[in-house]
Design an enzyme around this catalytic site. Structure first.
Site, PDB file in Angstrom:
ATOM      1  N   GLY A 299      11.807 115.495  71.446  1.00 46.94           N
ATOM      2  CA  GLY A 299      10.537 116.214  71.492  1.00 46.94           C
ATOM      3  C   GLY A 299       9.735 115.798  72.712  1.00 46.94           C
ATOM      4  N   GLY A 300       8.830 114.846  72.527  1.00 45.10           N
ATOM      5  CA  GLY A 300       7.884 114.444  73.574  1.00 45.10           C
ATOM      6  C   GLY A 300       8.542 114.171  74.922  1.00 45.10           C
TER       7      GLY A 300
ATOM      8  N   ASN B 198      13.165 119.885  72.572  1.00 44.76           N
ATOM      9  CA  ASN B 198      12.321 120.729  71.731  1.00 44.76           C
ATOM     10  C   ASN B 198      10.895 120.655  72.279  1.00 44.76           C
ATOM     11  OD1 ASN B 198      10.847 121.935  69.703  1.00 44.76           O
ATOM     12  ND2 ASN B 198      11.280 120.381  68.141  1.00 44.76           N
ATOM     13  N   TRP B 199      10.489 121.704  72.962  1.00 41.07           N
ATOM     14  CA  TRP B 199       9.157 121.677  73.593  1.00 41.07           C
ATOM     15  C   TRP B 199       8.040 121.868  72.576  1.00 41.07           C
ATOM     16  CZ3 TRP B 199       9.137 124.628  78.960  1.00 41.07           C
ATOM     17  CH2 TRP B 199      10.078 124.036  79.802  1.00 41.07           C
ATOM     18  N   LYS B 200       8.373 122.311  71.377  1.00 42.47           N
ATOM     19  CA  LYS B 200       7.363 122.596  70.349  1.00 42.47           C
ATOM     20  C   LYS B 200       6.322 123.571  70.919  1.00 42.47           C
ATOM     21  CE  LYS B 200       8.492 118.187  68.308  1.00 42.47           C
ATOM     22  NZ  LYS B 200       8.077 117.031  67.521  1.00 42.47           N
TER      23      LYS B 200
ATOM     24  N   GLY C  23       7.633 111.504  66.948  1.00 40.28           N
ATOM     25  CA  GLY C  23       6.374 111.369  67.671  1.00 40.28           C
ATOM     26  C   GLY C  23       5.625 110.075  67.413  1.00 40.28           C
TER      27      GLY C  23
ATOM     28  N   HIS D  46      13.024 122.350  61.062  1.00 38.85           N
ATOM     29  CA  HIS D  46      12.357 121.163  61.605  1.00 38.85           C
ATOM     30  C   HIS D  46      11.334 120.678  60.577  1.00 38.85           C
ATOM     31  CE1 HIS D  46       9.895 118.580  64.101  1.00 38.85           C
ATOM     32  NE2 HIS D  46      10.897 118.553  64.963  1.00 38.85           N
TER      33      HIS D  46
ATOM     34  N   GLU E  51      16.636 113.777  61.705  1.00 36.89           N
ATOM     35  CA  GLU E  51      15.345 113.393  62.262  1.00 36.89           C
ATOM     36  C   GLU E  51      14.480 112.769  61.161  1.00 36.89           C
ATOM     37  OE1 GLU E  51      14.358 115.783  66.026  1.00 36.89           O
ATOM     38  OE2 GLU E  51      13.637 116.926  64.330  1.00 36.89           O
TER      39      GLU E  51
ATOM     40  N   SER F 218      11.617 110.079  68.428  1.00 31.36           N
ATOM     41  CA  SER F 218      11.236 109.048  69.410  1.00 31.36           C
ATOM     42  C   SER F 218      12.398 108.586  70.281  1.00 31.36           C
ATOM     43  CB  SER F 218      10.571 107.855  68.700  1.00 31.36           C
ATOM     44  OG  SER F 218       9.351 108.253  68.112  1.00 31.36           O
TER      45      SER F 218
ATOM     46  N   GLU G  46       8.443 119.649  60.915  1.00 33.23           N
ATOM     47  CA  GLU G  46       7.084 120.174  61.113  1.00 33.23           C
ATOM     48  C   GLU G  46       6.937 121.530  60.440  1.00 33.23           C
ATOM     49  OE1 GLU G  46       6.944 119.708  65.362  1.00 33.23           O
ATOM     50  OE2 GLU G  46       6.807 117.537  65.120  1.00 33.23           O
TER      51      GLU G  46
HETATM   52  P1  PGA Z   1       9.938 113.265  69.337  1.00 27.89           P
HETATM   53  O1  PGA Z   1      10.236 114.593  68.491  1.00 27.89           O
HETATM   54  O2  PGA Z   1      11.084 113.053  70.284  1.00 27.89           O
HETATM   55  O3  PGA Z   1       8.645 113.554  70.053  1.00 27.89           O
HETATM   56  O4  PGA Z   1       9.807 112.141  68.370  1.00 27.89           O
HETATM   57  C1  PGA Z   1      11.546 114.896  68.067  1.00 27.89           C
HETATM   58  C2  PGA Z   1      11.532 116.214  67.329  1.00 27.89           C
HETATM   59  O5  PGA Z   1      10.576 116.494  66.604  1.00 27.89           O
HETATM   60  O6  PGA Z   1      12.489 117.005  67.446  1.00 27.89           O
END
Ligand code: PGA
Length: 252
Positions: A232-233, A11-13, A171, A95, A165, A211, A97
């Site tokens: 994500g990251g 997930n590049w966001k 993150g 998600h 998640e 993470s 977010e």
């Molecule tokens: P993260 O994000 O791997 O940076 O913790 C995961 C996500 O939000 O899908």
């Protein structure tokens, strides 16, 4: 026991410019024939170009959100059909977010998921608890409500993926214990089995997200009912994401 194809999803966001396509090229060159399914979800502005890079579909492509309507007067929004038209096969929905920053409710996530499935996309539906909810012992109750509220009735097992998640793990570098991940994933599987959808609950893939890194991927992929990860990251770095793909291949 059905065979679920393992899935490593990135997930590049809100990250990624044309210049970053070189990183994806590196990933594709390193994994010309991955032993698990690999999915990247770049920003919508890059979908077309990522599809061109992955035209042979060794790497799957996904969007990060959509509107629930097919088209119409919704300035700034993108429909599931548009994402499919740009070459997407998957979509991340619900998600945390988006649930937090845009007030997305379970009902909205469900209607978006229905729209995505109708457009032929696989909906990766995200659920997860806050730290307060976990500390208060409410994790399973919260997850159960999100599953009931967000997963459309009558979806086939191939049309949905559930991503667990924990919000406090996204993150932050913090992750639940393996026992906590197992507890939630086993619970989600049991919840799906109890549904009267007529779908094969054992065929639905369950991802862990929050993470995930090369250093913890192997142990997480060894947990019961973990069929892959939503990353994500670490998905922004082809070496790190590649290491996570390798760990999943080894687990598959
Ligand atoms: P993260 O994000 O791997 O940076 O913790 C995961 C996500 O939000 O899908």
């Amino acid at each position: 026991m059905s065979q679920r194809r393992k899935l490593a999803a990135g997930n590049w966001k809100m990250n990624g410019l044309s210049a970053d396509l070189a990183k994806l090229r590196q990933l594709i060159d390193t994994y010309p024939n991955p032993g698990c399914e690999v999915l990247v979800c770049p920003p919508a502005t890059l979908l077309d170009r990522v599809r061109a890079l992955t035209a042979d579909k060794t790497i799957a492509l996904g969007g990060q959100d959509c509107h629930f309507a097919v088209n119409g007067a919704h300035t700034g929004d993108i429909s599931a059909r548009m994402l499919a038209d740009a070459g997407a096969e998957y979509i991340i929905l619900g998600h945390s977010e988006r649930r937090t920053a845009y007030g997305e409710t379970d009902a909205l996530v469900k209607s978006k998921s229905s729209a995505a499935i109708a457009a032929g996309l696989v909906a990766v539906i995200c659920v997860g608890e806050t730290l307060e909810q976990r500390k208060g012992g409410g994790t399973l109750e919260v997850i159960g409500e999100q599953i009931i509220g967000s997963v459309p009735e009558g979806a086939s097992e191939d049309a949905i993926v559930i991503a667990y998640e924990p919000i406090w793990a996204i993150g932050t570098g913090r992750t639940p214990t393996l026992a906590q991940i197992a507890e939630v994933h086993d619970f989600i599987r049991a919840q799906l089995r109890m549904r009267d959808d007529g779908f094969a609950a054992d065929g639905v893939r369950l991802l862990y997200g929050g993470s995930v890194k090369p250093s913890n991927a192997e142990e997480i992929f060894g947990v019961s009912n973990v069929d892959g990860a939503l990353v994500g990251g670490a998905s922004l770095d082809p070496t790190d994401f590649g290491a996570i793909v390798s760990a999943l291949e080894a687990a598959a």
